[in-house]
Write a protein that holds these residues in place. Structure first.
Motif, PDB file in Angstrom:
ATOM      1  N   ASN A 180      30.734 -60.076  -8.572  1.00  0.00           N
ATOM      2  CA  ASN A 180      30.264 -58.729  -8.881  1.00  0.00           C
ATOM      3  C   ASN A 180      28.855 -58.490  -8.358  1.00  0.00           C
ATOM      4  N   MET A 181      27.996 -59.492  -8.477  1.00  0.00           N
ATOM      5  CA  MET A 181      26.647 -59.381  -7.918  1.00  0.00           C
ATOM      6  C   MET A 181      26.719 -59.185  -6.406  1.00  0.00           C
ATOM      7  N   ALA A 182      27.578 -59.970  -5.763  1.00  0.00           N
ATOM      8  CA  ALA A 182      27.734 -59.849  -4.314  1.00  0.00           C
ATOM      9  C   ALA A 182      28.246 -58.471  -3.925  1.00  0.00           C
ATOM     10  N   GLU A 183      29.202 -57.970  -4.668  1.00  0.00           N
ATOM     11  CA  GLU A 183      29.765 -56.648  -4.375  1.00  0.00           C
ATOM     12  C   GLU A 183      28.703 -55.560  -4.450  1.00  0.00           C
ATOM     13  N   ARG A 184      27.840 -55.646  -5.447  1.00  0.00           N
ATOM     14  CA  ARG A 184      26.779 -54.644  -5.583  1.00  0.00           C
ATOM     15  C   ARG A 184      25.727 -54.775  -4.481  1.00  0.00           C
ATOM     16  N   SER A 185      25.456 -56.004  -4.049  1.00  0.00           N
ATOM     17  CA  SER A 185      24.539 -56.195  -2.920  1.00  0.00           C
ATOM     18  C   SER A 185      25.121 -55.597  -1.637  1.00  0.00           C
ATOM     19  N   ILE A 186      26.402 -55.822  -1.438  1.00  0.00           N
ATOM     20  CA  ILE A 186      27.079 -55.258  -0.265  1.00  0.00           C
ATOM     21  C   ILE A 186      26.975 -53.731  -0.274  1.00  0.00           C
ATOM     22  N   GLN A 187      27.214 -53.139  -1.420  1.00  0.00           N
ATOM     23  CA  GLN A 187      27.128 -51.683  -1.540  1.00  0.00           C
ATOM     24  C   GLN A 187      25.705 -51.192  -1.333  1.00  0.00           C
ATOM     25  N   TYR A 188      24.731 -51.887  -1.892  1.00  0.00           N
ATOM     26  CA  TYR A 188      23.336 -51.480  -1.757  1.00  0.00           C
ATOM     27  C   TYR A 188      22.909 -51.440  -0.284  1.00  0.00           C
ATOM     28  N   ASN A 189      23.413 -52.399   0.492  1.00  0.00           N
ATOM     29  CA  ASN A 189      23.059 -52.468   1.908  1.00  0.00           C
ATOM     30  C   ASN A 189      23.970 -51.630   2.805  1.00  0.00           C
ATOM     31  N   GLY A 190      24.920 -50.914   2.204  1.00  0.00           N
ATOM     32  CA  GLY A 190      25.796 -50.046   2.980  1.00  0.00           C
ATOM     33  C   GLY A 190      26.742 -50.795   3.900  1.00  0.00           C
ATOM     34  N   LEU A 191      27.210 -51.961   3.463  1.00  0.00           N
ATOM     35  CA  LEU A 191      28.053 -52.803   4.310  1.00  0.00           C
ATOM     36  C   LEU A 191      29.498 -52.879   3.834  1.00  0.00           C
ATOM     37  N   GLU A 192      29.904 -51.924   3.012  1.00  0.00           N
ATOM     38  CA  GLU A 192      31.268 -51.963   2.452  1.00  0.00           C
ATOM     39  C   GLU A 192      32.347 -51.951   3.527  1.00  0.00           C
ATOM     40  N   ARG A 197      18.695 -56.597   1.402  1.00  0.00           N
ATOM     41  CA  ARG A 197      18.331 -56.951   0.034  1.00  0.00           C
ATOM     42  C   ARG A 197      19.515 -57.639  -0.633  1.00  0.00           C
ATOM     43  N   ILE A 198      19.219 -58.494  -1.630  1.00  0.00           N
ATOM     44  CA  ILE A 198      20.279 -59.221  -2.335  1.00  0.00           C
ATOM     45  C   ILE A 198      19.951 -59.282  -3.818  1.00  0.00           C
ATOM     46  N   ILE A 199      20.966 -59.109  -4.642  1.00  0.00           N
ATOM     47  CA  ILE A 199      20.808 -59.191  -6.095  1.00  0.00           C
ATOM     48  C   ILE A 199      20.893 -60.657  -6.509  1.00  0.00           C
ATOM     49  N   GLN A 200      19.904 -61.107  -7.279  1.00  0.00           N
ATOM     50  CA  GLN A 200      19.869 -62.484  -7.750  1.00  0.00           C
ATOM     51  C   GLN A 200      19.502 -62.510  -9.233  1.00  0.00           C
ATOM     52  N   SER A 201      19.805 -63.648  -9.860  1.00  0.00           N
ATOM     53  CA  SER A 201      19.492 -63.815 -11.271  1.00  0.00           C
ATOM     54  C   SER A 201      19.062 -65.255 -11.512  1.00  0.00           C
ATOM     55  N   PRO A 202      17.917 -65.476 -12.128  1.00  0.00           N
ATOM     56  CA  PRO A 202      17.470 -66.842 -12.390  1.00  0.00           C
ATOM     57  C   PRO A 202      18.355 -67.595 -13.369  1.00  0.00           C
ATOM     58  N   SER A 203      19.079 -66.879 -14.198  1.00  0.00           N
ATOM     59  CA  SER A 203      19.928 -67.529 -15.201  1.00  0.00           C
ATOM     60  C   SER A 203      21.357 -67.719 -14.720  1.00  0.00           C
ATOM     61  N   MET A 235      17.389 -47.851  -8.349  1.00  0.00           N
ATOM     62  CA  MET A 235      17.457 -49.309  -8.387  1.00  0.00           C
ATOM     63  C   MET A 235      18.015 -49.795  -9.718  1.00  0.00           C
ATOM     64  N   GLU A 236      17.647 -49.103 -10.786  1.00  0.00           N
ATOM     65  CA  GLU A 236      18.032 -49.579 -12.108  1.00  0.00           C
ATOM     66  C   GLU A 236      19.543 -49.671 -12.284  1.00  0.00           C
ATOM     67  N   GLU A 237      20.295 -48.730 -11.680  1.00  0.00           N
ATOM     68  CA  GLU A 237      21.727 -48.706 -11.930  1.00  0.00           C
ATOM     69  C   GLU A 237      22.469 -49.855 -11.253  1.00  0.00           C
ATOM     70  N   ILE A 238      21.872 -50.515 -10.266  1.00  0.00           N
ATOM     71  CA  ILE A 238      22.590 -51.612  -9.624  1.00  0.00           C
ATOM     72  C   ILE A 238      22.212 -52.970 -10.201  1.00  0.00           C
ATOM     73  N   LEU A 239      21.182 -53.025 -11.018  1.00  0.00           N
ATOM     74  CA  LEU A 239      20.752 -54.290 -11.603  1.00  0.00           C
ATOM     75  C   LEU A 239      21.168 -54.385 -13.061  1.00  0.00           C
ATOM     76  N   ARG A 240      21.501 -55.581 -13.499  1.00  0.00           N
ATOM     77  CA  ARG A 240      21.932 -55.816 -14.868  1.00  0.00           C
ATOM     78  C   ARG A 240      21.191 -57.014 -15.454  1.00  0.00           C
ATOM     79  N   ASP A 241      20.976 -56.970 -16.760  1.00  0.00           N
ATOM     80  CA  ASP A 241      20.358 -58.094 -17.482  1.00  0.00           C
ATOM     81  C   ASP A 241      19.059 -58.525 -16.785  1.00  0.00           C
ATOM     82  N   ASP A 242      18.971 -59.812 -16.406  1.00  0.00           N
ATOM     83  CA  ASP A 242      17.730 -60.314 -15.810  1.00  0.00           C
ATOM     84  C   ASP A 242      17.782 -60.337 -14.285  1.00  0.00           C
ATOM     85  N   GLU A 243      18.659 -59.551 -13.673  1.00  0.00           N
ATOM     86  CA  GLU A 243      18.795 -59.546 -12.221  1.00  0.00           C
ATOM     87  C   GLU A 243      17.574 -58.918 -11.545  1.00  0.00           C
ATOM     88  N   ARG A 244      17.363 -59.344 -10.304  1.00  0.00           N
ATOM     89  CA  ARG A 244      16.293 -58.776  -9.489  1.00  0.00           C
ATOM     90  C   ARG A 244      16.839 -58.513  -8.079  1.00  0.00           C
TER      91      ARG A 244
END
Length: 249
Positions: free
Chosen positions: A83-95, A20-26, A1-10
């Protein structure tokens, strides 16, 4: 999980879709509007081509992927969000089904193809550019919410340029812009066919509208039943719970 998240992302759940979707409060988090649009829009079930404009962090393409086997192209101007969207797409195997394009919505048809798409969805900026600096100190949020880089008319024009004749475009916006969006749609060969108003609860004014048009369609607008977000108990209504969680209360 750590490698797909950056900074304050969850990594958040899209419960009804089991994704699942990558989001960031900032930077950016999707709102109920994205859920409503993704459920409201017509999509071809088995095959076809869909474009989501103003894709943000990819919420609408992910929601749509649970409703259709069609190819989905998502267009987002801001590199960080794309970039966040691209990583979410990859995480869910929807490339293989969702293709992310980091580019301007204005003129996008010249890059991804004119009049070749069955459906276009768009959650455009809602507010005039004036006052954006006061309302949103974060540039990412200001661009997403205010017409700094894209106006409603430009979004509608791009949607029309992408659609096949008979294709459908669906937008979510504010009721105060109803006449503006209908005017822009008709000026760009999109005939409004379905509209639904969303209310915080019964007895309150509508604060969201969903509208869908057909390219070169005949006039025949259907006004759908109202959608209420909260009940008298200030809890989500059964319809909204179903949209968000895949189950009623």
């Amino acid at each position: 999980m750590e490698e797909i998240l950056r900074d304050d992302e969850r990594l958040d759940f899209l419960l009804a879709e089991d994704l699942r979707i990558i989001q960031s409060p900032s930077v950016f988090s999707f709102s109920l509007d994205a859920v409503l649009l993704a459920r409201f829009a017509y999509v071809p079930i088995r095959s076809g081509e869909i474009v989501d404009l103003c894709a943000g962090n990819g919420a609408i393409p992910l929601f749509l992927s649970a409703r259709t086997k069609a190819n989905i192209t998502a267009v987002e101007l801001q590199e960080r969000l794309a970039n966040m969207a691209e990583r979410s797409i990859q995480y869910n195997g929807l490339e293989n089904r969702i293709h992310m394009v980091n580019d301007d919505v204005i003129g996008i048809a010249s890059k991804i193809g004119y009049e070749k798409y069955d459906t276009v969805t768009c959650n455009p900026p809602y507010f005039p550019a004036e006052g954006a600096s006061e309302k949103n100190l974060l540039e990412h949020v200001a661009i997403a919410r205010h017409e700094i880089r894209l106006t409603l008319e430009q979004a509608v024009q791009s949607a029309s340029e992408l659609l096949k004749q008979g294709g459908k475009a669906a937008f979510v916006h504010r009721p105060g812009r109803l006449l503006d969006i209908v005017t822009a749609m008709r000026a760009n060969r999109l005939e409004p066919k379905r509209i639904r108003f969303v209310y915080p609860k019964e007895g309150k004014e509508a604060n969201t509208l969903l509208i869908e048009g057909i390219k070169d369609g005949k006039p025949d607008l259907k006004v759908l039943p109202p959608l209420y977000v909260y009940g008298a108990d200030d809890e989500y209504t059964d319809e909204v719970r179903l949209l968000l969680y895949g189950q009623q209360g």
